[in-house]
Design an enzyme around this catalytic site. Sequence first.
Site, PDB file in Angstrom:
ATOM      1  N   LYS A   1      29.936  29.572   8.461  1.00  8.75           N
ATOM      2  CA  LYS A   1      30.771  29.991   7.328  1.00  8.75           C
ATOM      3  C   LYS A   1      32.028  30.693   7.834  1.00  8.75           C
ATOM      4  O   LYS A   1      31.925  31.589   8.667  1.00  8.75           O
ATOM      5  CB  LYS A   1      29.977  30.968   6.466  1.00  8.75           C
ATOM      6  CG  LYS A   1      30.758  31.545   5.330  1.00  8.75           C
ATOM      7  CD  LYS A   1      29.951  32.619   4.646  1.00  8.75           C
ATOM      8  CE  LYS A   1      30.753  33.287   3.581  1.00  8.75           C
ATOM      9  NZ  LYS A   1      30.032  34.435   3.008  1.00  8.75           N
TER      10      LYS A   1
ATOM     11  N   LYS B   1      28.885  33.479  10.932  1.00 13.48           N
ATOM     12  CA  LYS B   1      29.771  33.857   9.825  1.00 13.48           C
ATOM     13  C   LYS B   1      30.951  34.593  10.434  1.00 13.48           C
ATOM     14  O   LYS B   1      30.794  35.614  11.101  1.00 13.48           O
ATOM     15  CB  LYS B   1      29.052  34.740   8.826  1.00 13.48           C
ATOM     16  CG  LYS B   1      29.991  35.282   7.759  1.00 13.48           C
ATOM     17  CD  LYS B   1      29.245  35.967   6.639  1.00 13.48           C
ATOM     18  CE  LYS B   1      30.215  36.474   5.585  1.00 13.48           C
ATOM     19  NZ  LYS B   1      29.510  37.077   4.426  1.00 13.48           N
TER      20      LYS B   1
HETATM   21  N1  LIG Z   1      28.266  39.387   2.269  1.00 14.74           N
HETATM   22  C1  LIG Z   1      29.444  39.140   1.554  1.00 14.74           C
HETATM   23  C2  LIG Z   1      29.781  37.713   1.280  1.00 14.74           C
HETATM   24  N2  LIG Z   1      28.879  36.755   0.928  1.00 14.74           N
HETATM   25  C3  LIG Z   1      29.593  35.574   0.699  1.00 14.74           C
HETATM   26  C4  LIG Z   1      30.939  35.827   0.974  1.00 14.74           C
HETATM   27  C5  LIG Z   1      32.099  34.909   0.883  1.00 14.74           C
HETATM   28  C6  LIG Z   1      31.865  33.680   0.105  1.00 14.74           C
HETATM   29  C7  LIG Z   1      33.158  32.975  -0.286  1.00 14.74           C
HETATM   30  O1  LIG Z   1      34.260  33.390   0.102  1.00 14.74           O
HETATM   31  O2  LIG Z   1      33.026  32.005  -1.006  1.00 14.74           O
HETATM   32  C8  LIG Z   1      31.051  37.147   1.324  1.00 14.74           C
HETATM   33  C9  LIG Z   1      32.345  37.763   1.545  1.00 14.74           C
HETATM   34  C10 LIG Z   1      32.432  38.706   2.706  1.00 14.74           C
HETATM   35  O3  LIG Z   1      31.734  38.527   3.692  1.00 14.74           O
HETATM   36  O4  LIG Z   1      33.237  39.606   2.600  1.00 14.74           O
END
Ligand SMILES: NCc1[nH]cc(CCC(=O)O)c1CC(=O)O
Length: 322
Positions: A247, A194
Amino acid sequence: MQRRPRRNRKTQAIRNMVEETRLSVKDFIFPMFLIDGVNQKIPVASMPGIYRYSLDLMLYEIEECVNLGIMAFDIFPAYPENKKDKYAKESYNPDTFYLKAIFTIKQKFPEIALMTDVAMDPYSSDGHDGLVEEGKILNDETLDILGKMSLAQAQAGADILGPSDMMDGRVGYIREVLDSNGYTDVSIMSYTAKYASAFYGPFRDALDSAPKHGDKKTYQMDPANYNEALIEADLDTEEGADFLMVKPALAYLDVIRLLRDNSNLPIAAYNVSGEYAMVKASAERGWIDGERAMLESLLSIKRAGANIILSYFAKEFAMLNR
Ligand SMILES: NCc1[nH]cc(CCC(=O)O)c1CC(=O)O
Ligand SMILES: [Mg+2]
Protein backbone atom coordinates in the site's frame (compact mmCIF):
# COMPACT_ATOMS: atom_id res chain seq x y z
CA MET A 1 9.64 -16.45 -41.61
CA GLN A 2 9.11 -13.11 -39.91
CA ARG A 3 7.43 -13.03 -36.50
CA ARG A 4 4.53 -10.60 -36.64
CA PRO A 5 3.19 -9.95 -33.06
CA ARG A 6 0.53 -7.74 -34.63
CA ARG A 7 -1.24 -10.87 -35.98
CA ASN A 8 -2.47 -11.45 -32.40
CA ARG A 9 -3.84 -7.94 -32.22
CA LYS A 10 -5.82 -8.17 -35.47
CA THR A 11 -9.35 -8.44 -34.02
CA GLN A 12 -11.03 -8.17 -30.63
CA ALA A 13 -11.77 -11.91 -30.82
CA ILE A 14 -8.07 -12.73 -31.15
CA ARG A 15 -7.08 -10.08 -28.61
CA ASN A 16 -9.51 -11.71 -26.16
CA MET A 17 -7.81 -15.07 -26.71
CA VAL A 18 -4.34 -13.78 -25.88
CA GLU A 19 -5.41 -11.46 -23.04
CA GLU A 20 -2.97 -12.26 -20.22
CA THR A 21 -4.59 -10.46 -17.28
CA ARG A 22 -8.26 -10.45 -16.42
CA LEU A 23 -10.12 -8.54 -13.71
CA SER A 24 -13.13 -9.93 -11.92
CA VAL A 25 -15.47 -8.37 -9.38
CA LYS A 26 -14.30 -11.20 -7.11
CA ASP A 27 -10.85 -9.58 -6.99
CA PHE A 28 -12.14 -6.60 -5.02
CA ILE A 29 -12.56 -5.46 -1.45
CA PHE A 30 -14.61 -2.26 -1.28
CA PRO A 31 -13.37 0.20 1.39
CA MET A 32 -16.21 2.23 2.96
CA PHE A 33 -16.40 5.05 5.51
CA LEU A 34 -18.77 4.77 8.48
CA ILE A 35 -19.98 7.60 10.72
CA ASP A 36 -22.25 7.56 13.77
CA GLY A 37 -25.85 8.73 13.42
CA VAL A 38 -28.87 8.10 11.22
CA ASN A 39 -29.76 8.95 7.62
CA GLN A 40 -26.27 10.33 6.91
CA LYS A 41 -24.66 10.14 3.46
CA ILE A 42 -21.97 12.81 3.35
CA PRO A 43 -19.82 13.14 0.21
CA VAL A 44 -16.04 13.11 0.53
CA ALA A 45 -15.14 16.24 -1.41
CA SER A 46 -11.77 14.93 -2.63
CA MET A 47 -13.24 11.54 -3.64
CA PRO A 48 -16.17 12.09 -6.03
CA GLY A 49 -18.69 9.22 -5.69
CA ILE A 50 -17.45 8.19 -2.23
CA TYR A 51 -19.45 8.97 0.91
CA ARG A 52 -19.35 8.74 4.68
CA TYR A 53 -22.43 6.64 5.58
CA SER A 54 -24.34 6.16 8.80
CA LEU A 55 -25.08 2.48 9.37
CA ASP A 56 -28.71 2.59 8.20
CA LEU A 57 -27.70 3.93 4.78
CA MET A 58 -24.51 1.88 4.63
CA LEU A 59 -26.64 -1.27 4.81
CA TYR A 60 -28.49 -0.20 1.66
CA GLU A 61 -25.19 0.56 -0.09
CA ILE A 62 -23.74 -2.81 0.90
CA GLU A 63 -26.88 -4.56 -0.37
CA GLU A 64 -26.56 -2.76 -3.71
CA CYS A 65 -22.91 -3.77 -3.94
CA VAL A 66 -23.64 -7.41 -3.02
CA ASN A 67 -26.23 -7.47 -5.79
CA LEU A 68 -23.46 -6.29 -8.13
CA GLY A 69 -21.25 -9.20 -7.05
CA ILE A 70 -19.00 -7.47 -4.49
CA MET A 71 -18.58 -9.85 -1.57
CA ALA A 72 -15.85 -8.17 0.49
CA PHE A 73 -15.89 -4.86 2.34
CA ASP A 74 -13.38 -2.99 4.50
CA ILE A 75 -15.09 -0.56 6.87
CA PHE A 76 -13.27 2.46 8.34
CA PRO A 77 -14.87 4.51 11.15
CA ALA A 78 -14.76 8.29 11.37
CA TYR A 79 -14.87 9.46 14.98
CA PRO A 80 -15.48 12.99 16.27
CA GLU A 81 -12.67 14.61 18.27
CA ASN A 82 -14.65 14.29 21.52
CA LYS A 83 -14.43 10.49 21.23
CA LYS A 84 -10.66 10.47 20.73
CA ASP A 85 -8.05 10.10 23.47
CA LYS A 86 -4.35 9.29 23.87
CA TYR A 87 -4.96 5.56 24.34
CA ALA A 88 -7.74 5.03 21.73
CA LYS A 89 -9.96 3.57 24.46
CA GLU A 90 -13.07 4.05 22.29
CA SER A 91 -11.71 1.38 19.94
CA TYR A 92 -12.59 -1.38 22.41
CA ASN A 93 -15.66 0.22 24.02
CA PRO A 94 -18.31 -2.48 23.35
CA ASP A 95 -20.97 0.22 22.90
CA THR A 96 -19.02 2.14 20.24
CA PHE A 97 -20.85 2.55 16.94
CA TYR A 98 -18.10 0.87 14.90
CA LEU A 99 -18.27 -2.43 16.81
CA LYS A 100 -22.07 -2.39 16.83
CA ALA A 101 -22.04 -1.74 13.08
CA ILE A 102 -19.73 -4.72 12.46
CA PHE A 103 -22.18 -6.94 14.33
CA THR A 104 -25.21 -5.57 12.46
CA ILE A 105 -23.58 -5.81 9.04
CA LYS A 106 -22.60 -9.43 9.61
CA GLN A 107 -26.07 -10.23 10.93
CA LYS A 108 -27.65 -8.81 7.78
CA PHE A 109 -25.03 -10.08 5.34
CA PRO A 110 -23.53 -13.25 6.84
CA GLU A 111 -22.21 -14.29 3.44
CA ILE A 112 -19.86 -11.33 2.90
CA ALA A 113 -16.23 -11.08 4.00
CA LEU A 114 -16.12 -8.15 6.41
CA MET A 115 -12.70 -6.60 7.01
CA THR A 116 -11.97 -4.07 9.73
CA ASP A 117 -9.15 -1.61 10.40
CA VAL A 118 -6.75 -2.16 13.29
CA ALA A 119 -4.79 1.02 14.07
CA MET A 120 -5.03 3.78 16.65
CA ASP A 121 -5.41 6.78 14.32
CA PRO A 122 -9.23 6.96 14.05
CA TYR A 123 -9.47 7.01 17.87
CA SER A 124 -6.24 8.82 18.78
CA SER A 125 -6.11 12.44 19.93
CA ASP A 126 -2.58 12.40 18.46
CA GLY A 127 -3.81 11.09 15.11
CA HIS A 128 -0.97 8.57 14.90
CA ASP A 129 -1.35 4.81 14.32
CA GLY A 130 0.49 4.12 17.57
CA LEU A 131 0.73 5.43 21.14
CA VAL A 132 2.60 8.73 21.36
CA GLU A 133 4.76 9.61 24.39
CA GLU A 134 7.02 12.67 24.29
CA GLY A 135 6.88 12.72 20.50
CA LYS A 136 7.81 9.06 20.09
CA ILE A 137 5.54 6.32 18.75
CA LEU A 138 5.92 3.54 21.36
CA ASN A 139 5.87 0.23 19.48
CA ASP A 140 5.38 -2.43 22.16
CA GLU A 141 2.98 -0.37 24.28
CA THR A 142 0.86 0.08 21.14
CA LEU A 143 0.58 -3.70 20.67
CA ASP A 144 -1.46 -4.04 23.86
CA ILE A 145 -3.96 -1.47 22.55
CA LEU A 146 -4.11 -3.12 19.12
CA GLY A 147 -4.71 -6.46 20.85
CA LYS A 148 -7.74 -5.13 22.73
CA MET A 149 -9.03 -3.47 19.55
CA SER A 150 -8.57 -6.67 17.55
CA LEU A 151 -10.32 -8.86 20.10
CA ALA A 152 -13.27 -6.44 20.24
CA GLN A 153 -13.57 -6.50 16.44
CA ALA A 154 -13.41 -10.30 16.35
CA GLN A 155 -16.04 -10.50 19.09
CA ALA A 156 -18.24 -8.14 17.03
CA GLY A 157 -18.06 -10.55 14.08
CA ALA A 158 -15.25 -9.30 11.80
CA ASP A 159 -13.98 -11.93 9.37
CA ILE A 160 -10.64 -10.31 8.51
CA LEU A 161 -8.63 -7.90 10.66
CA GLY A 162 -6.49 -5.40 8.75
CA PRO A 163 -3.67 -4.03 10.92
CA SER A 164 -2.78 -0.83 9.02
CA ASP A 165 -0.52 0.47 11.79
CA MET A 166 2.95 -0.84 10.75
CA MET A 167 4.06 -1.51 14.34
CA ASP A 168 6.75 -4.23 14.51
CA GLY A 169 5.43 -7.59 15.74
CA ARG A 170 1.77 -6.67 15.66
CA VAL A 171 0.70 -9.60 13.45
CA GLY A 172 2.09 -12.22 15.85
CA TYR A 173 0.71 -10.32 18.84
CA ILE A 174 -2.79 -10.06 17.34
CA ARG A 175 -2.69 -13.72 16.23
CA GLU A 176 -1.88 -14.79 19.78
CA VAL A 177 -4.70 -12.66 21.24
CA LEU A 178 -7.19 -14.05 18.75
CA ASP A 179 -6.15 -17.69 19.17
CA SER A 180 -5.99 -17.56 22.97
CA ASN A 181 -9.55 -16.22 22.96
CA GLY A 182 -10.88 -18.85 20.58
CA TYR A 183 -10.91 -16.74 17.40
CA THR A 184 -8.71 -19.07 15.37
CA ASP A 185 -11.05 -18.56 12.37
CA VAL A 186 -10.56 -14.79 12.17
CA SER A 187 -8.03 -13.91 9.46
CA ILE A 188 -5.33 -11.25 9.44
CA MET A 189 -4.64 -9.23 6.29
CA SER A 190 -1.48 -7.45 7.27
CA TYR A 191 -0.57 -4.09 5.78
CA THR A 192 2.87 -5.57 5.17
CA ALA A 193 4.62 -2.97 3.03
CA LYS A 194 2.77 0.24 3.80
CA TYR A 195 4.64 3.31 2.65
CA ALA A 196 4.80 6.83 4.11
CA SER A 197 2.90 8.06 1.12
CA ALA A 198 1.50 11.38 -0.08
CA PHE A 199 -1.41 9.43 -1.57
CA TYR A 200 -3.39 9.12 1.68
CA GLY A 201 -4.59 12.72 1.76
CA PRO A 202 -8.24 12.24 0.76
CA PHE A 203 -8.63 9.36 3.23
CA ARG A 204 -7.29 11.49 6.07
CA ASP A 205 -9.72 14.24 4.99
CA ALA A 206 -12.58 11.71 5.01
CA LEU A 207 -11.79 10.50 8.53
CA ASP A 208 -10.15 13.69 9.82
CA SER A 209 -7.34 11.39 10.87
CA ALA A 210 -4.12 13.20 9.94
CA PRO A 211 -1.39 13.11 12.62
CA LYS A 212 -1.59 16.18 14.89
CA HIS A 213 2.21 16.41 15.02
CA GLY A 214 5.02 15.12 12.86
CA ASP A 215 4.64 12.43 10.23
CA LYS A 216 4.40 8.62 10.03
CA LYS A 217 7.94 8.05 8.73
CA THR A 218 9.16 6.28 11.89
CA TYR A 219 6.71 3.43 11.21
CA GLN A 220 5.55 3.60 7.58
CA MET A 221 8.14 2.58 5.00
CA ASP A 222 10.37 4.90 3.00
CA PRO A 223 9.14 5.10 -0.64
CA ALA A 224 12.78 4.68 -1.67
CA ASN A 225 12.92 1.15 -0.25
CA TYR A 226 12.22 -2.07 -2.15
CA ASN A 227 14.20 -4.93 -0.54
CA GLU A 228 12.96 -3.85 2.87
CA ALA A 229 9.50 -5.03 1.78
CA LEU A 230 10.84 -8.60 1.78
CA ILE A 231 11.95 -8.23 5.39
CA GLU A 232 8.44 -7.09 6.32
CA ALA A 233 6.86 -9.89 4.28
CA ASP A 234 9.01 -12.58 5.91
CA LEU A 235 8.16 -11.30 9.40
CA ASP A 236 4.40 -11.12 8.72
CA THR A 237 4.49 -14.60 7.21
CA GLU A 238 6.36 -16.01 10.21
CA GLU A 239 3.93 -14.26 12.58
CA GLY A 240 0.91 -15.88 10.92
CA ALA A 241 -0.51 -13.38 8.43
CA ASP A 242 -3.13 -14.91 6.13
CA PHE A 243 -2.66 -12.21 3.49
CA LEU A 244 0.16 -9.77 2.71
CA MET A 245 -0.60 -6.27 1.43
CA VAL A 246 1.27 -3.55 -0.42
CA LYS A 247 0.00 0.00 0.00
CA PRO A 248 -0.30 2.24 -1.99
CA ALA A 249 -0.57 0.24 -5.22
CA LEU A 250 0.12 2.29 -8.35
CA ALA A 251 3.40 3.84 -7.24
CA TYR A 252 4.50 0.44 -5.89
CA LEU A 253 3.74 -2.08 -8.66
CA ASP A 254 7.33 -3.32 -8.45
CA VAL A 255 6.85 -4.13 -4.77
CA ILE A 256 3.62 -6.01 -5.53
CA ARG A 257 5.54 -8.10 -8.05
CA LEU A 258 8.38 -8.66 -5.55
CA LEU A 259 6.02 -10.03 -2.91
CA ARG A 260 4.04 -12.08 -5.44
CA ASP A 261 7.24 -13.75 -6.66
CA ASN A 262 8.56 -14.43 -3.16
CA SER A 263 5.51 -15.61 -1.23
CA ASN A 264 2.85 -18.30 -1.43
CA LEU A 265 0.34 -16.17 0.47
CA PRO A 266 -2.40 -14.17 -1.27
CA ILE A 267 -1.08 -10.71 -2.09
CA ALA A 268 -3.42 -7.73 -1.68
CA ALA A 269 -2.80 -4.21 -2.96
CA TYR A 270 -4.54 -1.10 -1.73
CA ASN A 271 -5.47 1.32 -4.50
CA VAL A 272 -5.57 4.26 -2.09
CA SER A 273 -7.64 7.41 -1.87
CA GLY A 274 -5.09 9.65 -3.57
CA GLU A 275 -4.80 7.27 -6.51
CA TYR A 276 -8.60 7.33 -6.82
CA ALA A 277 -8.76 11.11 -6.48
CA MET A 278 -6.11 11.68 -9.19
CA VAL A 279 -8.11 9.79 -11.79
CA LYS A 280 -11.38 11.43 -10.76
CA ALA A 281 -9.96 14.96 -10.71
CA SER A 282 -8.33 14.80 -14.13
CA ALA A 283 -11.41 13.09 -15.59
CA GLU A 284 -13.63 15.84 -14.18
CA ARG A 285 -11.44 18.38 -16.00
CA GLY A 286 -11.79 16.41 -19.22
CA TRP A 287 -8.05 15.74 -19.32
CA ILE A 288 -8.34 11.94 -19.39
CA ASP A 289 -11.01 9.32 -20.00
CA GLY A 290 -11.78 8.41 -16.38
CA GLU A 291 -13.34 5.03 -17.08
CA ARG A 292 -10.44 3.87 -19.25
CA ALA A 293 -7.90 5.23 -16.75
CA MET A 294 -9.67 3.40 -13.92
CA LEU A 295 -9.65 0.09 -15.81
CA GLU A 296 -6.02 0.51 -16.87
CA SER A 297 -4.98 1.32 -13.31
CA LEU A 298 -6.80 -1.69 -11.85
CA LEU A 299 -5.46 -3.96 -14.58
CA SER A 300 -1.88 -2.84 -13.88
CA ILE A 301 -2.28 -3.73 -10.20
CA LYS A 302 -3.58 -7.20 -11.14
CA ARG A 303 -0.85 -7.62 -13.78
CA ALA A 304 1.78 -6.74 -11.19
CA GLY A 305 0.65 -9.81 -9.24
CA ALA A 306 -2.06 -8.69 -6.82
CA ASN A 307 -4.67 -11.38 -6.13
CA ILE A 308 -6.86 -8.92 -4.24
CA ILE A 309 -7.41 -5.19 -4.82
CA LEU A 310 -8.80 -2.86 -2.18
CA SER A 311 -10.24 -0.06 -4.27
CA TYR A 312 -12.77 2.75 -4.08
CA PHE A 313 -13.41 1.95 -7.76
CA ALA A 314 -14.86 -1.46 -6.81
CA LYS A 315 -18.53 -0.50 -7.21
CA GLU A 316 -17.91 1.45 -10.41
CA PHE A 317 -16.02 -1.54 -11.83
CA ALA A 318 -18.81 -3.91 -10.79
CA MET A 319 -21.44 -1.72 -12.47
CA LEU A 320 -19.44 -1.78 -15.71
CA ASN A 321 -19.20 -5.56 -15.57
CA ARG A 322 -22.67 -6.55 -14.35
N1 LIG B 1 -3.99 3.50 9.59
C1 LIG B 1 -4.46 4.58 8.83
C2 LIG B 1 -4.87 4.29 7.42
N2 LIG B 1 -5.55 3.19 7.02
C3 LIG B 1 -5.79 3.32 5.65
C4 LIG B 1 -5.19 4.50 5.22
C5 LIG B 1 -5.16 5.09 3.86
C6 LIG B 1 -6.15 4.54 2.92
C7 LIG B 1 -6.35 5.43 1.69
O1 LIG B 1 -5.66 6.45 1.52
O2 LIG B 1 -7.22 5.07 0.93
C8 LIG B 1 -4.63 5.10 6.32
C9 LIG B 1 -4.03 6.42 6.23
C10 LIG B 1 -2.75 6.61 6.98
O3 LIG B 1 -1.98 5.67 7.13
O4 LIG B 1 -2.54 7.74 7.39
MG1 LIG C 1 6.09 -5.17 9.80
